[in-house]
Design an enzyme around this catalytic site. Structure first.
Site, PDB file in Angstrom:
ATOM      1  N   ALA A   1      47.968  41.869  35.378  1.00  0.00           N
ATOM      2  CA  ALA A   1      49.143  41.176  34.811  1.00  0.00           C
ATOM      3  C   ALA A   1      48.763  39.797  34.263  1.00  0.00           C
ATOM      4  O   ALA A   1      47.935  39.114  34.871  1.00  0.00           O
ATOM      5  CB  ALA A   1      50.208  41.017  35.889  1.00  0.00           C
TER       6      ALA A   1
ATOM      7  N   GLY B   1      47.055  40.983  29.199  1.00  0.00           N
ATOM      8  CA  GLY B   1      46.329  40.564  27.990  1.00  0.00           C
ATOM      9  C   GLY B   1      45.041  41.345  27.793  1.00  0.00           C
ATOM     10  O   GLY B   1      44.768  41.852  26.690  1.00  0.00           O
TER      11      GLY B   1
ATOM     12  N   ASP C   1      39.417  41.020  36.869  1.00  0.00           N
ATOM     13  CA  ASP C   1      39.771  39.653  36.455  1.00  0.00           C
ATOM     14  C   ASP C   1      40.476  39.038  37.661  1.00  0.00           C
ATOM     15  O   ASP C   1      41.697  39.014  37.746  1.00  0.00           O
ATOM     16  CB  ASP C   1      40.705  39.743  35.230  1.00  0.00           C
TER      17      ASP C   1
ATOM     18  N   CYS D   1      38.839  32.721  35.701  1.00  0.00           N
ATOM     19  CA  CYS D   1      39.017  31.555  34.815  1.00  0.00           C
ATOM     20  C   CYS D   1      38.749  30.303  35.636  1.00  0.00           C
ATOM     21  O   CYS D   1      39.569  29.393  35.700  1.00  0.00           O
ATOM     22  CB  CYS D   1      40.394  31.541  34.155  1.00  0.00           C
TER      23      CYS D   1
HETATM   24  C1  LIG Z   1      43.829  36.106  36.431  1.00  0.00           C
HETATM   25  S1  LIG Z   1      45.280  37.004  36.655  1.00  0.00           S
HETATM   26  C2  LIG Z   1      44.985  38.402  35.637  1.00  0.00           C
HETATM   27  C3  LIG Z   1      45.165  38.163  34.157  1.00  0.00           C
HETATM   28  C4  LIG Z   1      45.099  39.460  33.350  1.00  0.00           C
HETATM   29  N1  LIG Z   1      43.856  40.181  33.577  1.00  0.00           N
HETATM   30  C5  LIG Z   1      45.254  39.242  31.860  1.00  0.00           C
HETATM   31  O1  LIG Z   1      44.270  39.157  31.139  1.00  0.00           O
HETATM   32  O2  LIG Z   1      46.402  39.141  31.392  1.00  0.00           O
HETATM   33  C6  LIG Z   1      45.033  37.658  38.253  1.00  0.00           C
HETATM   34  C7  LIG Z   1      46.076  38.664  38.689  1.00  0.00           C
HETATM   35  O3  LIG Z   1      45.607  39.256  39.906  1.00  0.00           O
HETATM   36  C8  LIG Z   1      46.725  39.681  40.650  1.00  0.00           C
HETATM   37  N2  LIG Z   1      46.235  39.980  41.995  1.00  0.00           N
HETATM   38  C9  LIG Z   1      45.865  39.114  42.961  1.00  0.00           C
HETATM   39  N3  LIG Z   1      45.411  39.768  44.028  1.00  0.00           N
HETATM   40  C10 LIG Z   1      45.497  41.099  43.754  1.00  0.00           C
HETATM   41  C11 LIG Z   1      45.196  42.302  44.458  1.00  0.00           C
HETATM   42  N4  LIG Z   1      44.690  42.251  45.697  1.00  0.00           N
HETATM   43  N5  LIG Z   1      45.412  43.476  43.852  1.00  0.00           N
HETATM   44  C12 LIG Z   1      45.927  43.538  42.599  1.00  0.00           C
HETATM   45  N6  LIG Z   1      46.238  42.436  41.897  1.00  0.00           N
HETATM   46  C13 LIG Z   1      46.025  41.235  42.452  1.00  0.00           C
HETATM   47  C14 LIG Z   1      47.682  38.524  40.493  1.00  0.00           C
HETATM   48  O4  LIG Z   1      49.026  38.939  40.747  1.00  0.00           O
HETATM   49  C15 LIG Z   1      47.447  38.114  39.029  1.00  0.00           C
HETATM   50  O5  LIG Z   1      48.408  38.720  38.195  1.00  0.00           O
END
Ligand SMILES: C[S@@+](CC[C@H](N)C(=O)[O-])C[C@H]1O[C@@H](n2cnc3c(N)ncnc32)[C@H](O)[C@@H]1O
Length: 470
Positions: free
Chosen positions: A282, A285, A347, A400
């Site tokens: 989420a 992107g 990510d 990031c």
């Molecule tokens: C850096 S953001 C991702 C951005 C995304 N890849 C994009 O390019 O739009 C990290 C995401 O990891 C999710 N997240 C954190 N821990 C997680 C887990 N254990 N399993 C799945 N998602 C997780 C968070 O809710 C967050 O939306």
């Protein structure tokens, strides 16, 4: 078109019909919440929509100079003021400090105007009215003693650089330990600049050159090309003004983030659709970019159900199909159907220390202990997902962040206990540097087919590409 030398004008300078004092009241309310631990994005939601762009610009400027503002306030005020009053003083002092250092025409007000308007903000606010005389006295003293105060701030600054006051001590120390004092200073100064608005053109529809020449310029918008799919806009604009945005021709995405999908796909077979996992997806992107570049079967996971809605929105706008599930990716038993993946993108959640120029509240909201906590979450995800990759498959890990514990340190530890993992060439730590748009992208030998052909303006990022032995 060449990248212009000058900084784009401050949107807060053109505050239209809204007087500056009224904006400053809103800024103080937002800053009070941020200083109490709320994110700026959340706090700004309470600002009336019409005022939000101008207020956001002033809040961001305050956050970028908050360390200096706090120091000035402590020199000028003996007893700690109540939170809202303190927030107004911090904002006014930072903005006056900046206004004193810049030409009036680049921001639309002088430091004298700023001080007058801050006093007016106090006079017209029911909770600050009784403190208006104090605001007046503090800020007039600031104006009178400005030269001496500037000297005092400089002397109190690490390496004599006031910019380095504008992150917590632990943050500065960590960057210095990770990258040395000069790079640390350059990273911090870069984080205090406004970020450009960067677009990714949907390769299914047209090339970035065609979008720039045939869509943006005829619509009166301009920019310059970067990377294989990117355009940096000369001036930010609302997305609704971008030709074809609603139809999915273009998305907003930083240049460093645009490297993820090509880095993973170029390391995999090109001649067939692939089964791919985007484990922390989420708002979608990078999921979307993977799908723009091929008809792959993508499973997109995110543990936050509300943020999963944003993946759906992204994919719907771009008219791209993926399976989306709201699960903890590390709890493999709860979602995995047993078939291995050709490729994975992780990510991972991180401190966001690489995107401070877009989120200037991040250094003030994070605590030193968050780094180890997030690194543990990243390790847990890597550990859980690795067995789901086919032999010969590829996993792209990114954050990031510019902290080594979330980058090289993390991957080094993973490799030391996974003998079936091999690290392939990929950018590693991408460190954005102040002012020039120069970066470590070229030094890292990333150019290749990712379309990186010159100096780029991008966020701080980390990429590691891992192959699983056959
Ligand atoms: C850096 S953001 C991702 C951005 C995304 N890849 C994009 O390019 O739009 C990290 C995401 O990891 C999710 N997240 C954190 N821990 C997680 C887990 N254990 N399993 C799945 N998602 C997780 C968070 O809710 C967050 O939306």
């Amino acid at each position: 078109m060449k990248k212009p030398e000058s900084v784009p004008p401050n949107p807060a300078a053109s505050h239209g019909d809204t007087p500056l004092w009224h904006q400053l009241q809103q800024v103080a309310a937002v800053m009070q919440k941020v200083e109490a631990g709320a994110s700026a994005t959340t706090a700004l939601e309470a600002v009336p929509a019409a005022l939000r762009p101008g207020v956001q610009a002033l809040v961001f400027e305050t956050l970028r100079g908050l360390g200096v503002g706090r120091l000035l306030c402590s020199q000028l005020v003996q007893r700690r003021p109540a939170p809202l009053l303190q927030a107004l003083l911090h904002s006014a002092l930072v903005l006056a400090w900046q206004a004193g250092a810049q030409r009036e025409d680049s921001r639309g007000y002088t430091d004298f105007t700023l001080v007058n308007q801050a006093v007016e903000a106090a006079k017209r606010h029911p909770k600050l009215r009784h403190s208006a005389a104090m605001v007046n006295a503090v800020l007039r003293r600031y104006l009178r003693e400005q030269a001496a105060l500037r000297q005092a701030v400089q002397q109190a600054s690490p390496q004599g650089d006031p910019a380095l006051l504008n992150v917590p001590d632990w943050w500065l120390q960590r960057l210095q330990r990770d990258h040395g004092p000069d790079v640390a200073a350059a990273l911090i100064r870069h984080g205090q600049q406004a970020a450009p608005m960067t677009l990714r053109v949907n390769a299914r529809h047209m090339t970035a050159d065609a979008y720039l020449e045939q869509q943006l310029r005829p619509a009166g918008l301009d920019g310059w090309r970067q990377g294989a799919y990117g355009i940096v806009l000369q001036r930010p604009c609302p997305v609704q003004q971008l030709p074809g945005f609603a139809e999915g021709w273009v998305s907003v995405q930083d240049m460093a983030a645009q490297l993820a999908a090509p880095l993973l796909l170029q390391a995999l077979p090109q001649d067939r659709p692939l089964r791919l996992l985007d484990a922390c997806a989420a708002p979608g992107g990078k999921t979307a970019h993977l799908l723009e570049l091929g008809d792959h079967a993508v499973l997109a996971l995110d543990q936050d159900p509300q943020r999963c809605e944003r993946i759906h929105d992204t994919l719907q706008r771009l008219q791209l199909p993926a399976e989306v599930r709201a699960v903890d990716a590390a709890q493999v038993d709860s979602w995995w159907d047993g078939s291995l993946f050709d490729g994975m993108l992780l990510d991972a959640p991180c401190t966001a220390s690489g995107i401070v120029r877009r989120h200037p509240d991040v250094p003030w909201l994070r605590r030193a202990s968050d780094v180890a906590q997030l690194a543990a979450a990243q390790a847990r995800l890597l550990q859980a997902l690795w067995p789901l990759l086919k032999p010969g498959g590829r996993l792209l890990y990114c954050t990031c962040s510019v902290f080594r514990e979330e980058g090289d340190g993390q991957i080094g530890a993973f490799l030391s206990c996974h003998s079936d993992a091999v690290r392939l060439p990929a950018p590693g730590h991408l460190l954005p540097m102040e002012g020039t748009g120069a970066s470590s992208l070229m030094d890292n030998g990333v150019a290749g087919d990712t379309g990186v052909t010159g100096l780029m303006d991008h966020d701080g990022f980390f990429y590691a590409l891992l192959a699983k032995r056959d």
